[in-house]
Design a protein around this motif. Sequence first.
Motif, mmCIF file in Angstrom:
data_model
loop_
_atom_site.group_PDB
_atom_site.id
_atom_site.type_symbol
_atom_site.label_atom_id
_atom_site.label_comp_id
_atom_site.label_asym_id
_atom_site.label_seq_id
_atom_site.Cartn_x
_atom_site.Cartn_y
_atom_site.Cartn_z
ATOM 1 N N TYR A 1 -3.540 3.138 -35.714
ATOM 2 C CA TYR A 1 -3.215 1.948 -36.370
ATOM 3 C C TYR A 1 -2.406 0.764 -36.641
ATOM 4 C CZ TYR A 1 -5.059 5.649 -39.708
ATOM 5 O OH TYR A 1 -5.558 6.538 -40.305
ATOM 6 N N LEU A 2 -1.572 0.962 -34.795
ATOM 7 C CA LEU A 2 -0.619 0.199 -34.043
ATOM 8 C C LEU A 2 -0.977 -0.539 -33.073
ATOM 9 C CD1 LEU A 2 2.459 -0.166 -35.236
ATOM 10 C CD2 LEU A 2 3.294 0.862 -33.505
ATOM 11 N N LYS A 3 -1.933 -1.550 -33.442
ATOM 12 C CA LYS A 3 -2.351 -2.788 -31.782
ATOM 13 C C LYS A 3 -1.445 -2.774 -31.520
ATOM 14 C CE LYS A 3 -6.443 -0.878 -33.326
ATOM 15 N NZ LYS A 3 -7.313 0.826 -32.230
ATOM 16 N N ARG A 4 -0.822 -3.680 -32.630
ATOM 17 C CA ARG A 4 -0.075 -5.084 -32.010
ATOM 18 C C ARG A 4 1.397 -4.154 -30.649
ATOM 19 N NH1 ARG A 4 4.435 -5.698 -36.807
ATOM 20 N NH2 ARG A 4 2.421 -5.234 -38.789
ATOM 21 N N PRO A 5 1.662 -5.281 -29.462
ATOM 22 C CA PRO A 5 3.383 -4.233 -28.898
ATOM 23 C C PRO A 5 4.142 -3.524 -29.759
ATOM 24 C CG PRO A 5 2.639 -7.022 -28.950
ATOM 25 C CD PRO A 5 1.861 -6.516 -30.180
ATOM 26 N N HIS A 6 4.119 -2.931 -29.109
ATOM 27 C CA HIS A 6 5.726 -1.650 -29.838
ATOM 28 C C HIS A 6 6.377 -1.018 -28.516
ATOM 29 C CE1 HIS A 6 1.660 0.656 -29.659
ATOM 30 N NE2 HIS A 6 3.659 1.747 -29.816
ATOM 31 N N LYS A 7 7.041 -0.767 -29.360
ATOM 32 C CA LYS A 7 7.768 0.596 -27.797
ATOM 33 C C LYS A 7 8.305 1.485 -28.999
ATOM 34 C CE LYS A 7 12.190 -0.854 -25.721
ATOM 35 N NZ LYS A 7 12.972 -2.078 -26.068
ATOM 36 N N LYS A 8 8.179 2.806 -28.302
ATOM 37 C CA LYS A 8 8.654 3.975 -28.970
ATOM 38 C C LYS A 8 9.912 4.485 -27.768
ATOM 39 C CE LYS A 8 5.692 7.216 -27.908
ATOM 40 N NZ LYS A 8 4.267 8.140 -27.928
ATOM 41 N N GLU A 9 10.974 5.334 -28.858
ATOM 42 C CA GLU A 9 11.960 5.810 -28.200
ATOM 43 C C GLU A 9 11.328 7.590 -28.558
ATOM 44 O OE1 GLU A 9 15.541 3.885 -28.763
ATOM 45 O OE2 GLU A 9 14.447 1.937 -28.049
ATOM 46 N N ILE A 10 11.481 8.103 -27.583
ATOM 47 C CA ILE A 10 11.939 9.506 -27.842
ATOM 48 C C ILE A 10 13.304 10.530 -27.768
ATOM 49 C CG2 ILE A 10 11.060 11.992 -27.854
ATOM 50 C CD1 ILE A 10 8.005 10.582 -27.228
ATOM 51 N N VAL A 11 14.035 10.792 -28.416
ATOM 52 C CA VAL A 11 14.929 11.193 -28.287
ATOM 53 C C VAL A 11 15.240 12.833 -29.136
ATOM 54 C CG1 VAL A 11 17.417 11.450 -28.828
ATOM 55 C CG2 VAL A 11 16.531 9.070 -28.741
ATOM 56 N N ASP A 12 15.079 14.001 -27.630
ATOM 57 C CA ASP A 12 15.471 15.354 -27.477
ATOM 58 C C ASP A 12 16.688 15.456 -27.848
ATOM 59 O OD1 ASP A 12 15.008 17.415 -27.136
ATOM 60 O OD2 ASP A 12 13.982 17.796 -25.418
ATOM 61 N N VAL A 13 17.145 16.405 -29.139
ATOM 62 C CA VAL A 13 18.352 16.744 -29.795
ATOM 63 C C VAL A 13 18.606 17.941 -28.816
ATOM 64 C CG1 VAL A 13 18.045 15.147 -31.613
ATOM 65 C CG2 VAL A 13 17.579 18.183 -31.617
ATOM 66 N N LEU A 14 17.564 18.425 -28.352
ATOM 67 C CA LEU A 14 18.382 19.526 -27.531
ATOM 68 C C LEU A 14 19.342 19.122 -26.253
ATOM 69 C CD1 LEU A 14 15.651 21.962 -27.684
ATOM 70 C CD2 LEU A 14 17.644 21.787 -29.436
ATOM 71 N N GLU A 15 18.710 17.921 -25.596
ATOM 72 C CA GLU A 15 18.924 17.023 -24.391
ATOM 73 C C GLU A 15 20.670 16.398 -24.881
ATOM 74 O OE1 GLU A 15 16.234 15.190 -22.035
ATOM 75 O OE2 GLU A 15 15.236 17.825 -21.820
ATOM 76 N N ASP A 16 20.164 15.087 -26.186
ATOM 77 C CA ASP A 16 20.906 14.428 -26.456
ATOM 78 C C ASP A 16 21.120 14.524 -28.362
ATOM 79 O OD1 ASP A 16 22.312 12.165 -26.809
ATOM 80 O OD2 ASP A 16 20.710 10.939 -26.126
#
Lengths: 525, 108
Positions: free
Chosen positions: B47-62
């Motif tokens: 569904y997300l054809k347009r340019p985008h950015k994804k951040e993943i935060v692992d709460v166990l590390e941060d």
Amino acid sequence: MMGSKKPTYEELERQLADAEAIIATLRRGEVDAIISKRNVALLRVAELEKALVESEAHYRVIAENIQDGLTVIEGGKTVYVNDRACQIFGYARNEFMKLTGFDVAALEEKERLRLVREEAIKPGVYPEELQYWIVRRDGTKRYIHNRYSIIEKGDKPFSSRLVVTTDITERKQAEKALRESEAKYSTLVEHAKDGVVIVQDGICKFANKAMAEISGYTVEEILGRHLMDVGTESADAIAQRYRSRMAGKEISPLYEAKIQCKDGTIKEVEVSAASIQYQERPALIGFVRDITERKKLDQLKDDFIGLVSHELRSPLTVITGAVNTVLTEGARLSSQETRQLLQDAAWETESLSHLVGNLMELSRVQADRLFLHAQPITLKNVVQNTVERVRCQSSIHQFVVDLPNELPLVYVDQLRLERILYNLLENAVKYSPRGGEIRVSVKLEEEHLVIGISDQGIGISPPDQAKLFGPFQRLEDRRPEGVKGAGLGLLVCRRLVEAHGGKIWVESEPGRGSSFLFTLPLSTP
Amino acid sequence: MNRSDRKAKTKGREALDETYILRLFMADNEPNSKQARENLERLQETYLKRPHKKEIVDVLEDFQTALENNVLVTPCLILVSPLPKATVFGNLSDTERVLAALRLTGVE
């Protein structure tokens, strides 16, 4: 972190919406970590659930594969049954869920179970186990064993019960069959005519009633005795055979031995033995037959054969001698000498034919082929003819015939009656060696004639009287010198009188002579 | 406004550059987190054809970042840009709800 500034209404609303969303997510079980100011707590809900499911599955596998039926009952209702329970009770799972073990109990068991259940209402008295018959859905009956355990649940300790059911129909039937078979064999053994003993480690461990009867000891007295403890020279042979048999050697199962009875008499027994397991250990079972009588009878038969051959041989010797003398020396003999020799031969022939006649009567009786040729006869003629035949053999006896004037016709076999009279008269002559009166009397009674032959001879003692009419009985000590005979006469008389439906007996006192009396029924046979 | 808000504002400003930014808070390889990341990847592709950015935060590390973003549970997806900010909790398996929250029409 929360800041000193008061949150705006929008912020509060957003936080509330977040909180609601978080709660919904928690409810869906999609949260796996909660973040607090200091750390992160992992919520391993799925893992816990999985473990729970696995543990349930684990128990279910056990429950479904166990050989026993399992039922869980809560508040009188079945909440769980395994496959095996359904099999045992013969119901589909959904049907059985609506029932309990009590509902399927056989009709005759219900009263007993109801009482148990009433007791069970009191806390702590529920039975640990019960055995009873059930009726399955298809009508077949099974015998089950139930074990009950309480599943404790917090403050309601009696709310749940686990029932473990084992189908023990086969065991029950096997037990019954075993009991019946044991009862059958013990009846057989107890009623056997042969003595039965079981010997283990040389000691008598079992004896039946017949064994007690044979030995004169009580069963209790026999138990615990050593098998060598028989009181005769057979002990060593018995012990040796016992050792050989217990060592597994092949020996003939049958042997004869002598045992001493409680009263000191020695009995001859025939023993047949076999190895068995008694109370799960090797032992020996012996069947003991009392053959004392048989042995005695064998001895009597042997003696009898010897005696009969002697009795047959001596008249023949006289006859042969007399006839040969007349043939070879005839020319040199006076006519009186010749006559005397032939007269001797004639008497001996008569005696021989008499003996052979008695033997034949006996063998007919034994072969069950004694047929009477009964016809109406005048007793007087028969008595007088027979007395004449005996009279000419003895010059020192007076023969008196005492008959009533009027006698009815009797319906008897004339030749047999003559034989009876002849035997009795011959005995009277033999056993009154000093002569005297021999009286034949006939008395008419209501239903029969009583015929008596009395002598004034040596008489017979009461113990001897009892033996007189038995097979092969001779009363050796009362037999005067020179008296011949095979001891057959009275036995033949008894058989012939009985064949006519009468009876024979003796009245006598030692030294005062004897009277032999017999009856002949008046009615037509 | 506290510090974390300011930081979010900073990231929020990037949204003005028409950049589509998603931030997924998750806890290592915990089942729901893993599922959320997979579901998000699927959504991105479909569904997300347009340019985008994804951040993943692992709460166990941060977990500090999580606190700064007011994230109390994982998994949690935040649409950082364009504003207004939107938050979705859970493993993102309800595609329609996720698309609605991220203001995606599903036909892009």
